[in-house]
Write a protein that holds these residues in place. Structure first.
Motif, PDB file in Angstrom:
ATOM      1  N   ALA A  64     -15.824 -39.136   1.781  1.00  9.49           N
ATOM      2  CA  ALA A  64     -16.218 -40.129   2.786  1.00  9.49           C
ATOM      3  C   ALA A  64     -15.614 -39.767   4.135  1.00  9.49           C
ATOM      4  CB  ALA A  64     -15.770 -41.520   2.354  1.00  9.49           C
ATOM      5  N   GLY A  65     -16.362 -39.947   5.174  1.00  8.35           N
ATOM      6  CA  GLY A  65     -15.874 -39.646   6.512  1.00  8.35           C
ATOM      7  C   GLY A  65     -16.125 -38.215   6.930  1.00  8.35           C
ATOM      8  N   GLY A  66     -16.635 -37.404   6.017  1.00  9.28           N
ATOM      9  CA  GLY A  66     -17.019 -36.038   6.372  1.00  9.28           C
ATOM     10  C   GLY A  66     -15.880 -35.091   6.697  1.00  9.28           C
ATOM     11  N   LYS A  67     -14.652 -35.406   6.286  1.00  5.61           N
ATOM     12  CA  LYS A  67     -13.515 -34.541   6.620  1.00  5.61           C
ATOM     13  C   LYS A  67     -13.140 -33.573   5.504  1.00  5.61           C
ATOM     14  CE  LYS A  67     -11.764 -37.417  10.169  1.00  5.61           C
ATOM     15  NZ  LYS A  67     -10.741 -37.474  11.132  1.00  5.61           N
ATOM     16  N   PHE A  68     -13.739 -33.743   4.310  1.00  2.00           N
ATOM     17  CA  PHE A  68     -13.404 -32.863   3.193  1.00  2.00           C
ATOM     18  C   PHE A  68     -13.862 -31.442   3.489  1.00  2.00           C
ATOM     19  CE2 PHE A  68     -14.087 -30.593  -0.695  1.00  2.00           C
ATOM     20  CZ  PHE A  68     -13.012 -30.954  -1.489  1.00  2.00           C
ATOM     21  N   ARG A  69     -12.980 -30.489   3.219  1.00  2.00           N
ATOM     22  CA  ARG A  69     -13.346 -29.078   3.366  1.00  2.00           C
ATOM     23  C   ARG A  69     -12.453 -28.231   2.474  1.00  2.00           C
ATOM     24  NH1 ARG A  69      -9.794 -30.456   6.921  1.00  2.00           N
ATOM     25  NH2 ARG A  69      -8.305 -29.040   7.822  1.00  2.00           N
ATOM     26  N   TYR A  70     -13.024 -27.174   1.937  1.00  2.00           N
ATOM     27  CA  TYR A  70     -12.226 -26.188   1.222  1.00  2.00           C
ATOM     28  C   TYR A  70     -11.675 -25.218   2.248  1.00  2.00           C
ATOM     29  CZ  TYR A  70     -13.744 -27.747  -3.378  1.00  2.00           C
ATOM     30  OH  TYR A  70     -13.958 -28.491  -4.520  1.00  2.00           O
ATOM     31  N   VAL A  71     -10.402 -24.899   2.125  1.00  2.00           N
ATOM     32  CA  VAL A  71      -9.763 -24.008   3.101  1.00  2.00           C
ATOM     33  C   VAL A  71      -9.418 -22.645   2.513  1.00  2.00           C
ATOM     34  CG1 VAL A  71      -8.908 -25.869   4.565  1.00  2.00           C
ATOM     35  CG2 VAL A  71      -7.487 -25.065   2.693  1.00  2.00           C
ATOM     36  N   HIS A  72      -9.324 -22.546   1.185  1.00  2.00           N
ATOM     37  CA  HIS A  72      -9.078 -21.267   0.518  1.00  2.00           C
ATOM     38  C   HIS A  72      -9.792 -21.259  -0.828  1.00  2.00           C
ATOM     39  CE1 HIS A  72      -5.468 -21.296   3.188  1.00  2.00           C
ATOM     40  NE2 HIS A  72      -5.853 -20.043   3.336  1.00  2.00           N
ATOM     41  N   GLN A  73     -10.193 -20.079  -1.249  1.00  2.00           N
ATOM     42  CA  GLN A  73     -10.828 -19.905  -2.553  1.00  2.00           C
ATOM     43  C   GLN A  73     -10.291 -18.618  -3.155  1.00  2.00           C
ATOM     44  OE1 GLN A  73     -15.101 -19.969  -2.363  1.00  2.00           O
ATOM     45  NE2 GLN A  73     -15.369 -19.476  -4.522  1.00  2.00           N
ATOM     46  N   LEU A  74      -9.591 -18.749  -4.263  1.00  2.00           N
ATOM     47  CA  LEU A  74      -9.022 -17.600  -4.950  1.00  2.00           C
ATOM     48  C   LEU A  74      -9.563 -17.583  -6.369  1.00  2.00           C
ATOM     49  CD1 LEU A  74      -5.349 -18.316  -3.880  1.00  2.00           C
ATOM     50  CD2 LEU A  74      -6.887 -16.653  -2.829  1.00  2.00           C
ATOM     51  N   GLU A  75      -9.852 -16.388  -6.876  1.00  2.00           N
ATOM     52  CA  GLU A  75     -10.409 -16.324  -8.223  1.00  2.00           C
ATOM     53  C   GLU A  75      -9.914 -15.080  -8.937  1.00  2.00           C
ATOM     54  OE1 GLU A  75     -14.869 -16.298 -10.013  1.00  2.00           O
ATOM     55  OE2 GLU A  75     -14.390 -17.867  -8.560  1.00  2.00           O
ATOM     56  N   ASP A  76      -9.610 -15.262 -10.213  1.00  2.00           N
ATOM     57  CA  ASP A  76      -9.240 -14.151 -11.081  1.00  2.00           C
ATOM     58  C   ASP A  76     -10.316 -14.050 -12.153  1.00  2.00           C
ATOM     59  OD1 ASP A  76      -8.262 -12.458 -13.054  1.00  2.00           O
ATOM     60  OD2 ASP A  76      -6.192 -13.127 -12.794  1.00  2.00           O
ATOM     61  N   PRO A  77     -11.284 -13.143 -11.965  1.00  2.00           N
ATOM     62  CA  PRO A  77     -12.379 -13.066 -12.924  1.00  2.00           C
ATOM     63  C   PRO A  77     -11.925 -12.630 -14.314  1.00  2.00           C
ATOM     64  CG  PRO A  77     -12.592 -11.347 -11.248  1.00  2.00           C
ATOM     65  CD  PRO A  77     -11.441 -12.213 -10.856  1.00  2.00           C
ATOM     66  N   GLY A  78     -10.849 -11.875 -14.404  1.00  2.00           N
ATOM     67  CA  GLY A  78     -10.338 -11.453 -15.702  1.00  2.00           C
ATOM     68  C   GLY A  78      -9.826 -12.618 -16.522  1.00  2.00           C
ATOM     69  N   ASP A  79      -9.115 -13.543 -15.871  1.00  4.55           N
ATOM     70  CA  ASP A  79      -8.605 -14.733 -16.553  1.00  4.55           C
ATOM     71  C   ASP A  79      -9.595 -15.890 -16.510  1.00  4.55           C
ATOM     72  OD1 ASP A  79      -6.232 -13.677 -17.448  1.00  4.55           O
ATOM     73  OD2 ASP A  79      -5.082 -14.319 -15.701  1.00  4.55           O
ATOM     74  N   ARG A  80     -10.688 -15.724 -15.755  1.00  6.54           N
ATOM     75  CA  ARG A  80     -11.743 -16.742 -15.639  1.00  6.54           C
ATOM     76  C   ARG A  80     -11.182 -18.052 -15.081  1.00  6.54           C
ATOM     77  NH1 ARG A  80     -15.766 -14.174 -17.506  1.00  6.54           N
ATOM     78  NH2 ARG A  80     -17.312 -15.794 -17.631  1.00  6.54           N
ATOM     79  N   VAL A  81     -10.389 -17.913 -14.006  1.00  4.94           N
ATOM     80  CA  VAL A  81      -9.752 -19.057 -13.358  1.00  4.94           C
ATOM     81  C   VAL A  81      -9.992 -18.959 -11.852  1.00  4.94           C
ATOM     82  CG1 VAL A  81      -7.539 -20.151 -12.830  1.00  4.94           C
ATOM     83  CG2 VAL A  81      -7.974 -19.290 -15.119  1.00  4.94           C
ATOM     84  N   ALA A  82     -10.264 -20.103 -11.234  1.00  3.03           N
ATOM     85  CA  ALA A  82     -10.430 -20.165  -9.778  1.00  3.03           C
ATOM     86  C   ALA A  82      -9.586 -21.308  -9.229  1.00  3.03           C
ATOM     87  CB  ALA A  82     -11.894 -20.374  -9.409  1.00  3.03           C
ATOM     88  N   ILE A  83      -9.064 -21.101  -8.034  1.00  2.00           N
ATOM     89  CA  ILE A  83      -8.310 -22.119  -7.312  1.00  2.00           C
ATOM     90  C   ILE A  83      -9.021 -22.356  -5.985  1.00  2.00           C
ATOM     91  CG2 ILE A  83      -6.109 -22.719  -6.221  1.00  2.00           C
ATOM     92  CD1 ILE A  83      -5.769 -22.394  -9.215  1.00  2.00           C
ATOM     93  N   LEU A  84      -9.415 -23.598  -5.756  1.00  2.00           N
ATOM     94  CA  LEU A  84     -10.035 -23.987  -4.488  1.00  2.00           C
ATOM     95  C   LEU A  84      -9.096 -24.976  -3.812  1.00  2.00           C
ATOM     96  CD1 LEU A  84     -13.671 -24.610  -5.781  1.00  2.00           C
ATOM     97  CD2 LEU A  84     -12.807 -22.568  -4.664  1.00  2.00           C
ATOM     98  N   GLU A  85      -8.531 -24.567  -2.691  1.00  2.55           N
ATOM     99  CA  GLU A  85      -7.635 -25.461  -1.943  1.00  2.55           C
ATOM    100  C   GLU A  85      -8.471 -26.275  -0.966  1.00  2.55           C
ATOM    101  OE1 GLU A  85      -3.830 -25.386   1.111  1.00  2.55           O
ATOM    102  OE2 GLU A  85      -4.624 -23.493   0.357  1.00  2.55           O
ATOM    103  N   PHE A  86      -8.198 -27.589  -0.918  1.00  2.00           N
ATOM    104  CA  PHE A  86      -8.961 -28.449  -0.022  1.00  2.00           C
ATOM    105  C   PHE A  86      -8.050 -29.268   0.886  1.00  2.00           C
ATOM    106  CE2 PHE A  86      -8.543 -31.008  -3.933  1.00  2.00           C
ATOM    107  CZ  PHE A  86      -8.065 -32.218  -3.454  1.00  2.00           C
ATOM    108  N   ALA A  87      -8.660 -29.788   1.938  1.00  2.00           N
ATOM    109  CA  ALA A  87      -7.991 -30.706   2.863  1.00  2.00           C
ATOM    110  C   ALA A  87      -8.993 -31.798   3.220  1.00  2.00           C
ATOM    111  CB  ALA A  87      -7.534 -29.969   4.115  1.00  2.00           C
ATOM    112  N   THR A  88      -8.463 -33.005   3.405  1.00  2.00           N
ATOM    113  CA  THR A  88      -9.311 -34.130   3.806  1.00  2.00           C
ATOM    114  C   THR A  88      -8.409 -35.226   4.354  1.00  2.00           C
ATOM    115  OG1 THR A  88     -11.150 -35.555   3.139  1.00  2.00           O
ATOM    116  CG2 THR A  88      -9.366 -35.270   1.536  1.00  2.00           C
ATOM    117  N   GLU A  89      -8.980 -36.375   4.613  1.00  2.00           N
ATOM    118  CA  GLU A  89      -8.217 -37.527   5.081  1.00  2.00           C
ATOM    119  C   GLU A  89      -8.693 -38.762   4.323  1.00  2.00           C
ATOM    120  OE1 GLU A  89      -8.054 -40.011   9.171  1.00  2.00           O
ATOM    121  OE2 GLU A  89      -7.735 -37.854   9.386  1.00  2.00           O
ATOM    122  N   VAL A  90      -7.743 -39.557   3.828  1.00  2.00           N
ATOM    123  CA  VAL A  90      -8.057 -40.794   3.110  1.00  2.00           C
ATOM    124  C   VAL A  90      -7.175 -41.899   3.674  1.00  2.00           C
ATOM    125  CG1 VAL A  90      -7.998 -41.973   0.880  1.00  2.00           C
ATOM    126  CG2 VAL A  90      -8.748 -39.587   1.009  1.00  2.00           C
TER     127      VAL A  90
END
Length: 134
Positions: free
Chosen positions: A56-82
């Motif tokens: 809500a408010g349109g402030k959500f955004r992902y700021v980083h995306q890291l992925e390890d395809p071998g372990d099949r894991v991804a980390i998406l860092e986000f920022a927003t305001e609530v």
């Protein structure tokens, strides 16, 4: 990357499009509740509530995306305001051998932001008829 389609669905606030990305027995691990929400339908209900609170408010955004395809894991860092509080968080996605999401774990900081998000999520859960996992 395995997480690209999930990221696009969240950024475009189209949670229904994310349904096909989750396994039927997927789990959502909340930063507020210890026990996981289990099952694709429950996970999607939680994601819709999160979209209402974090997006809500349109402030959500992902700021980083890291992925390890071998372990099949991804980390998406986000920022927003609530409720006027800056929220930083991480979506950790775990995938099966077919590229479907088996687990979504969310972590949020700082504590004051987590409290604000938790209170707003509780209200959204009540609207959606979603009980805490038991």
């Amino acid at each position: 990357m395995l997480s690209d389609r999930f990221r696009a669905a969240v950024e475009q606030r189209d949670i229904d499009r994310a349904a096909e990305l989750f396994r039927e027995d997927a789990a959502f691990r909340s930063p507020v509740v210890f026990k996981a929400y289990e099952g694709r339908d429950r996970v999607l209900t939680v994601l819709r509530a999160a979209d209402e609170v974090l997006g809500a408010g349109g402030k959500f955004r992902y700021v980083h995306q890291l992925e390890d395809p071998g372990d099949r894991v991804a980390i998406l860092e986000f920022a927003t305001e609530v409720d006027g509080k800056q929220v930083e968080g991480i979506d950790k996605l775990t995938f099966d051998e077919n590229g479907l999401i088996t687990e979504l774990k969310v972590m949020i900081r700082p504590a004051s932001a987590l409290q604000a998000v938790g209170a707003r999520m509780a209200a959204e859960f009540e609207k959606a008829g979603l009980e805490p996992p038991g």
